[in-house]
Motif scaffolding. Structure first.
Motif, PDB file in Angstrom:
ATOM      1  N   LYS A   1       0.842  -1.520   0.018  1.00  0.00           N
ATOM      2  CA  LYS A   1       0.176  -0.069   0.209  1.00  0.00           C
ATOM      3  C   LYS A   1       1.242   1.235  -0.262  1.00  0.00           C
ATOM      4  CE  LYS A   1      -3.737   1.978   1.678  1.00  0.00           C
ATOM      5  NZ  LYS A   1      -4.955   1.600   2.956  1.00  0.00           N
ATOM      6  N   SER A   2       1.861   1.209   0.631  1.00  0.00           N
ATOM      7  CA  SER A   2       2.940   2.942   1.068  1.00  0.00           C
ATOM      8  C   SER A   2       3.674   2.099  -0.371  1.00  0.00           C
ATOM      9  CB  SER A   2       3.763   1.773   2.191  1.00  0.00           C
ATOM     10  OG  SER A   2       4.959   3.367   1.763  1.00  0.00           O
ATOM     11  N   ALA A   3       4.008   1.736  -1.361  1.00  0.00           N
ATOM     12  CA  ALA A   3       4.784   1.818  -2.564  1.00  0.00           C
ATOM     13  C   ALA A   3       3.807   1.859  -3.571  1.00  0.00           C
ATOM     14  CB  ALA A   3       5.388   0.468  -2.526  1.00  0.00           C
ATOM     15  N   LEU A   4       1.991   1.235  -3.284  1.00  0.00           N
ATOM     16  CA  LEU A   4       1.321   1.924  -4.461  1.00  0.00           C
ATOM     17  C   LEU A   4       1.008   2.926  -4.251  1.00  0.00           C
ATOM     18  CD1 LEU A   4       0.137  -1.857  -4.960  1.00  0.00           C
ATOM     19  CD2 LEU A   4       2.364  -0.332  -6.604  1.00  0.00           C
ATOM     20  N   GLY A   5       0.647   3.995  -2.845  1.00  0.00           N
ATOM     21  CA  GLY A   5      -0.089   4.458  -2.805  1.00  0.00           C
ATOM     22  C   GLY A   5      -1.784   4.003  -2.186  1.00  0.00           C
ATOM     23  N   ASP A   6      -2.471   5.116  -2.746  1.00  0.00           N
ATOM     24  CA  ASP A   6      -4.052   4.063  -2.121  1.00  0.00           C
ATOM     25  C   ASP A   6      -4.088   4.030  -3.645  1.00  0.00           C
ATOM     26  OD1 ASP A   6      -6.111   2.915  -1.321  1.00  0.00           O
ATOM     27  OD2 ASP A   6      -6.321   5.061  -0.906  1.00  0.00           O
ATOM     28  N   GLN A   7      -4.134   3.016  -4.357  1.00  0.00           N
ATOM     29  CA  GLN A   7      -4.683   2.470  -5.272  1.00  0.00           C
ATOM     30  C   GLN A   7      -5.888   1.967  -5.237  1.00  0.00           C
ATOM     31  OE1 GLN A   7      -3.006   3.495  -8.232  1.00  0.00           O
ATOM     32  NE2 GLN A   7      -1.184   3.895  -7.544  1.00  0.00           N
ATOM     33  N   SER A   8      -6.753   1.685  -4.417  1.00  0.00           N
ATOM     34  CA  SER A   8      -8.257   1.625  -4.491  1.00  0.00           C
ATOM     35  C   SER A   8      -9.038   2.763  -4.536  1.00  0.00           C
ATOM     36  CB  SER A   8      -8.341   1.372  -3.080  1.00  0.00           C
ATOM     37  OG  SER A   8      -8.161   2.424  -2.317  1.00  0.00           O
ATOM     38  N   THR A   9      -8.432   3.851  -4.153  1.00  0.00           N
ATOM     39  CA  THR A   9      -9.316   5.538  -4.406  1.00  0.00           C
ATOM     40  C   THR A   9      -9.365   6.170  -6.491  1.00  0.00           C
ATOM     41  OG1 THR A   9      -8.484   6.094  -2.501  1.00  0.00           O
ATOM     42  CG2 THR A   9      -9.130   7.878  -3.900  1.00  0.00           C
ATOM     43  N   VAL A  10      -8.196   5.312  -7.069  1.00  0.00           N
ATOM     44  CA  VAL A  10      -7.768   5.624  -7.816  1.00  0.00           C
ATOM     45  C   VAL A  10      -9.152   4.765  -8.622  1.00  0.00           C
ATOM     46  CG1 VAL A  10      -6.717   4.993 -10.264  1.00  0.00           C
ATOM     47  CG2 VAL A  10      -5.647   6.525  -7.939  1.00  0.00           C
TER      48      VAL A  10
END
Length: 153
Positions: A137-146
């Motif tokens: 999650k830290s490495a990818l950022g919060d991709q679930s929002t996108v």
């Protein structure tokens, strides 16, 4: 794993119990009892990259003495949950570290409590999975929002 060589198996005090299957309750019970009643796990490996035996022993409060190499320092907090030995490994180095525990019962008892706590809190599948998920999650950022906003549009 496999049994020890004949010259080791014939030494006084060595008792090879064979391969204990964790899927067989009686054998798992025997293994757990061995870990729980052992003074320490001595693991003089020169090739075991991430030895699960250190975690298994730790779940039962058994500290390990092992090489400070490979992934072992990720499993043993030196002088807290076990003892690490700098390579090159020698029988004398392992004996010195074992004597250190034999001669300091307060340290040894603290280590038994610490290894049990450390392994059950940080070295379980659940704990490791949570660490991996947090790193992703830290490495990818919060991709679930996108991803959610793309689906919604």
């Amino acid at each position: 794993g496999g049994g020890p060589p004949a010259e080791v198996n014939e030494m006084p005090g060595v008792e090879y119990l064979g391969f204990l299957r964790k899927s067989v309750p009686a054998e798992m019970g025997k293994l757990t009892k061995l870990y729980a009643t052992a003074f320490a796990l001595v693991h003089p490996t020169s090739a075991d990259v991430q030895p699960l035996v250190i975690c298994e022993a730790g779940y039962c409060g058994c500290p390990a003495i092992a090489a400070k190499s490979f992934g072992i320092p990720e499993l043993i907090v030196d002088n807290v949950t076990g003892l690490l030995i700098e390579p090159p490994l020698s029988a004398g180095a392992f004996a010195e570290r074992m004597l250190e525990l034999c001669e300091n019962s307060a340290k040894y008892l603290r280590m038994r409590r610490a290894v049990r706590s450390h392994t059950t809190m940080t070295l379980t599948w659940q704990a490791v999975g949570a660490k991996i998920a947090a790193e992703m999650k830290s490495a990818l950022g919060d991709q679930s929002t996108v991803a959610g906003s793309v689906r919604a549009s």
